[in-house]
Write a protein that holds these residues in place. Structure first.
Motif, PDB file in Angstrom:
ATOM      1  N   LEU A  83     -11.552 -15.168   1.580  1.00 29.89           N
ATOM      2  CA  LEU A  83     -10.806 -14.170   0.831  1.00 29.89           C
ATOM      3  C   LEU A  83     -11.615 -13.626  -0.335  1.00 29.89           C
ATOM      4  O   LEU A  83     -12.401 -14.340  -0.958  1.00 29.89           O
ATOM      5  N   SER A  84     -11.403 -12.349  -0.643  1.00 29.63           N
ATOM      6  CA  SER A  84     -12.046 -11.769  -1.826  1.00 29.63           C
ATOM      7  C   SER A  84     -11.506 -12.464  -3.075  1.00 29.63           C
ATOM      8  O   SER A  84     -10.381 -12.981  -3.084  1.00 29.63           O
ATOM      9  N   ALA A  85     -12.315 -12.480  -4.128  1.00 26.78           N
ATOM     10  CA  ALA A  85     -11.985 -13.253  -5.322  1.00 26.78           C
ATOM     11  C   ALA A  85     -10.606 -12.933  -5.901  1.00 26.78           C
ATOM     12  O   ALA A  85      -9.833 -13.852  -6.202  1.00 26.78           O
ATOM     13  N   PRO A  86     -10.237 -11.665  -6.102  1.00 26.64           N
ATOM     14  CA  PRO A  86      -8.917 -11.391  -6.679  1.00 26.64           C
ATOM     15  C   PRO A  86      -7.763 -11.915  -5.831  1.00 26.64           C
ATOM     16  O   PRO A  86      -6.756 -12.387  -6.370  1.00 26.64           O
ATOM     17  N   VAL A  87      -7.902 -11.861  -4.502  1.00 30.49           N
ATOM     18  CA  VAL A  87      -6.838 -12.319  -3.619  1.00 30.49           C
ATOM     19  C   VAL A  87      -6.851 -13.842  -3.516  1.00 30.49           C
ATOM     20  O   VAL A  87      -5.795 -14.487  -3.497  1.00 30.49           O
ATOM     21  N   ARG A  88      -8.053 -14.431  -3.453  1.00 30.49           N
ATOM     22  CA  ARG A  88      -8.155 -15.884  -3.320  1.00 30.49           C
ATOM     23  C   ARG A  88      -7.453 -16.591  -4.477  1.00 30.49           C
ATOM     24  O   ARG A  88      -6.745 -17.590  -4.272  1.00 30.49           O
ATOM     25  N   GLU A  89      -7.654 -16.083  -5.682  1.00 28.79           N
ATOM     26  CA  GLU A  89      -7.024 -16.689  -6.860  1.00 28.79           C
ATOM     27  C   GLU A  89      -5.504 -16.721  -6.713  1.00 28.79           C
ATOM     28  O   GLU A  89      -4.863 -17.744  -6.999  1.00 28.79           O
ATOM     29  N   ARG A  90      -4.932 -15.659  -6.257  1.00 25.88           N
ATOM     30  CA  ARG A  90      -3.474 -15.574  -6.119  1.00 25.88           C
ATOM     31  C   ARG A  90      -2.988 -16.315  -4.885  1.00 25.88           C
ATOM     32  O   ARG A  90      -1.891 -16.882  -4.895  1.00 25.88           O
ATOM     33  N   PHE A  91      -3.789 -16.320  -3.822  1.00 26.28           N
ATOM     34  CA  PHE A  91      -3.439 -17.067  -2.612  1.00 26.28           C
ATOM     35  C   PHE A  91      -3.374 -18.575  -2.903  1.00 26.28           C
ATOM     36  O   PHE A  91      -2.440 -19.266  -2.478  1.00 26.28           O
ATOM     37  N   LEU A  92      -4.353 -19.080  -3.637  1.00 30.59           N
ATOM     38  CA  LEU A  92      -4.377 -20.508  -3.972  1.00 30.59           C
ATOM     39  C   LEU A  92      -3.236 -20.877  -4.906  1.00 30.59           C
ATOM     40  O   LEU A  92      -2.709 -21.990  -4.838  1.00 30.59           O
ATOM     41  N   ALA A  93      -2.845 -19.948  -5.786  1.00 34.83           N
ATOM     42  CA  ALA A  93      -1.715 -20.228  -6.664  1.00 34.83           C
ATOM     43  C   ALA A  93      -0.426 -20.363  -5.861  1.00 34.83           C
ATOM     44  O   ALA A  93       0.462 -21.151  -6.221  1.00 34.83           O
ATOM     45  N   PHE A 136      -1.453  -9.002  -0.451  1.00 33.80           N
ATOM     46  CA  PHE A 136      -2.474  -9.671   0.346  1.00 33.80           C
ATOM     47  C   PHE A 136      -2.355 -11.191   0.245  1.00 33.80           C
ATOM     48  O   PHE A 136      -2.585 -11.914   1.217  1.00 33.80           O
ATOM     49  N   ALA A 137      -2.002 -11.680  -0.944  1.00 34.93           N
ATOM     50  CA  ALA A 137      -1.929 -13.128  -1.177  1.00 34.93           C
ATOM     51  C   ALA A 137      -0.721 -13.770  -0.507  1.00 34.93           C
ATOM     52  O   ALA A 137      -0.674 -14.992  -0.349  1.00 34.93           O
ATOM     53  N   GLU A 138       0.250 -12.957  -0.112  1.00 39.68           N
ATOM     54  CA  GLU A 138       1.468 -13.498   0.492  1.00 39.68           C
ATOM     55  C   GLU A 138       1.313 -13.794   1.979  1.00 39.68           C
ATOM     56  O   GLU A 138       2.210 -14.381   2.581  1.00 39.68           O
ATOM     57  N   VAL A 139       0.192 -13.407   2.579  1.00 34.13           N
ATOM     58  CA  VAL A 139      -0.006 -13.628   4.012  1.00 34.13           C
ATOM     59  C   VAL A 139      -1.123 -14.639   4.234  1.00 34.13           C
ATOM     60  O   VAL A 139      -1.894 -14.949   3.326  1.00 34.13           O
ATOM     61  N   THR A 140      -1.192 -15.127   5.467  1.00 31.83           N
ATOM     62  CA  THR A 140      -2.245 -16.069   5.833  1.00 31.83           C
ATOM     63  C   THR A 140      -3.310 -15.337   6.633  1.00 31.83           C
ATOM     64  O   THR A 140      -3.037 -14.867   7.752  1.00 31.83           O
ATOM     65  N   PRO A 141      -4.535 -15.205   6.096  1.00 31.59           N
ATOM     66  CA  PRO A 141      -5.606 -14.523   6.837  1.00 31.59           C
ATOM     67  C   PRO A 141      -6.207 -15.451   7.892  1.00 31.59           C
ATOM     68  O   PRO A 141      -5.897 -16.654   7.932  1.00 31.59           O
ATOM     69  N   ARG A 142      -7.071 -14.925   8.711  1.00 29.49           N
ATOM     70  CA  ARG A 142      -7.715 -15.758   9.740  1.00 29.49           C
ATOM     71  C   ARG A 142      -8.612 -16.807   9.097  1.00 29.49           C
ATOM     72  O   ARG A 142      -8.652 -17.960   9.532  1.00 29.49           O
ATOM     73  N   HIS A 143      -9.329 -16.426   8.028  1.00 27.75           N
ATOM     74  CA  HIS A 143     -10.224 -17.363   7.344  1.00 27.75           C
ATOM     75  C   HIS A 143      -9.937 -17.330   5.838  1.00 27.75           C
ATOM     76  O   HIS A 143     -10.576 -16.571   5.096  1.00 27.75           O
ATOM     77  N   PRO A 144      -8.990 -18.136   5.365  1.00 27.15           N
ATOM     78  CA  PRO A 144      -8.637 -18.117   3.933  1.00 27.15           C
ATOM     79  C   PRO A 144      -9.821 -18.372   3.011  1.00 27.15           C
ATOM     80  O   PRO A 144      -9.861 -17.852   1.888  1.00 27.15           O
ATOM     81  N   GLU A 145     -10.780 -19.149   3.471  1.00 26.78           N
ATOM     82  CA  GLU A 145     -11.943 -19.473   2.634  1.00 26.78           C
ATOM     83  C   GLU A 145     -12.826 -18.256   2.369  1.00 26.78           C
ATOM     84  O   GLU A 145     -13.700 -18.287   1.496  1.00 26.78           O
ATOM     85  N   GLY A 164      -5.828  -5.226   4.871  1.00 25.71           N
ATOM     86  CA  GLY A 164      -6.437  -6.514   4.563  1.00 25.71           C
ATOM     87  C   GLY A 164      -5.458  -7.657   4.789  1.00 25.71           C
ATOM     88  O   GLY A 164      -4.384  -7.434   5.355  1.00 25.71           O
ATOM     89  N   PRO A 165      -5.751  -8.846   4.325  1.00 26.47           N
ATOM     90  CA  PRO A 165      -7.064  -9.270   3.804  1.00 26.47           C
ATOM     91  C   PRO A 165      -8.120  -9.209   4.917  1.00 26.47           C
ATOM     92  O   PRO A 165      -7.816  -9.451   6.083  1.00 26.47           O
ATOM     93  N   HIS A 166      -9.343  -8.911   4.528  1.00 25.41           N
ATOM     94  CA  HIS A 166     -10.415  -8.723   5.501  1.00 25.41           C
ATOM     95  C   HIS A 166     -11.320  -9.952   5.512  1.00 25.41           C
ATOM     96  O   HIS A 166     -12.205 -10.089   4.681  1.00 25.41           O
ATOM     97  N   THR A 167     -11.083 -10.851   6.484  1.00 28.67           N
ATOM     98  CA  THR A 167     -11.878 -12.079   6.567  1.00 28.67           C
ATOM     99  C   THR A 167     -12.480 -12.300   7.950  1.00 28.67           C
ATOM    100  O   THR A 167     -13.162 -13.297   8.169  1.00 28.67           O
ATOM    101  N   SER A 168     -12.231 -11.366   8.889  1.00 27.81           N
ATOM    102  CA  SER A 168     -12.704 -11.555  10.258  1.00 27.81           C
ATOM    103  C   SER A 168     -12.822 -10.209  10.952  1.00 27.81           C
ATOM    104  O   SER A 168     -12.102  -9.255  10.618  1.00 27.81           O
TER     105      SER A 168
END
Length: 204
Positions: free
Chosen positions: A190-200, A179-188, A44-48
């Motif tokens: 992201l699954s909820a658990p990862v999005r929370e940590r990515f935004l932090a 997963f939160a430490e990397v930049t996915p293709r479509h950050p918007e 992951g993260p799986h966004t594309s």
């Protein structure tokens, strides 16, 4: 008779090199895979859809012969041959032990097996993860290898080799953070658990 055997041995190596060159041509890097015979790979993260392309290409380039679980009824007819060639393992959700039991038996009965899972289950805004992979790793006694695709660095890497413990929440937290430490293709997406940590980590 020796010459065809020699050529057959060379074909996978030549394929690996060709795919690795293609990956590099697109500006991506793939480091060596951890030295293990059997493992659960959590990708992951799986966004594309590109995540799967990159992951599959990386597996071919590294010569991993990675496998993945697919519903058994999709293996009927010619499609079954194609899915098996791509690394698919048929599983019957109605069979005793379910998917987890069948996956554990596959791992225990194999000398080498890299089983790939995407616990987010979807490429868009999953509210929670499927955690069966953790139980599979524990019961089969194999490590969990976290694999991430970082689009900012154009790198597929393996930041964590995790021995599953009795503390599911703590183990998941380690994977979420990877997963939160990397930049996915479509950050918007992201699954909820990862999005929370990515935004932090990446406040707007």
């Amino acid at each position: 008779m020796a010459q065809p055997h020699f050529e057959d041995q060379r074909k996978p190596i030549l394929t690996q090199r060709a795919v690795m060159k293609l990956i590099n041509l697109f500006g991506w890097r793939v480091p060596p895979f951890p030295d293990v015979e059997k493992a659960i790979v959590v990708g992951g993260p799986h966004t594309s859809n590109w995540d799967g392309v990159i992951g599959l290409s990386g597996a071919v380039a590294l010569g991993l012969h990675a496998r993945f679980l697919i519903k058994h009824d999709l293996f009927r007819g010619p499609m079954g041959w194609i899915l098996r060639k791509l690394g698919g393992i048929p599983v019957n959700r109605a069979r005793a032990g379910g998917v987890v039991g069948q996956a554990v038996r596959q791992l225990q009965g194999s000398d080498r097996l890299i089983l790939v899972v995407t616990p987010e289950g979807t490429r868009s805004n999953a509210s929670q993860w499927k955690t069966g992979f953790h139980r599979i790793a524990r019961e089969a006694g194999v490590p969990i290898i976290v694999t991430v695709a970082d689009y900012s660095r154009r790198e597929l890497r393996f930041p964590l080799v995790l021995e599953a413990t009795d503390d599911l929440a703590a183990d998941l937290e380690q994977i979420y953070q990877c997963f939160a430490e990397v930049t996915p293709r479509h950050p918007e997406k992201l699954s909820a658990p990862v999005r929370e940590r990515f935004l932090a980590r990446n406040p707007e």
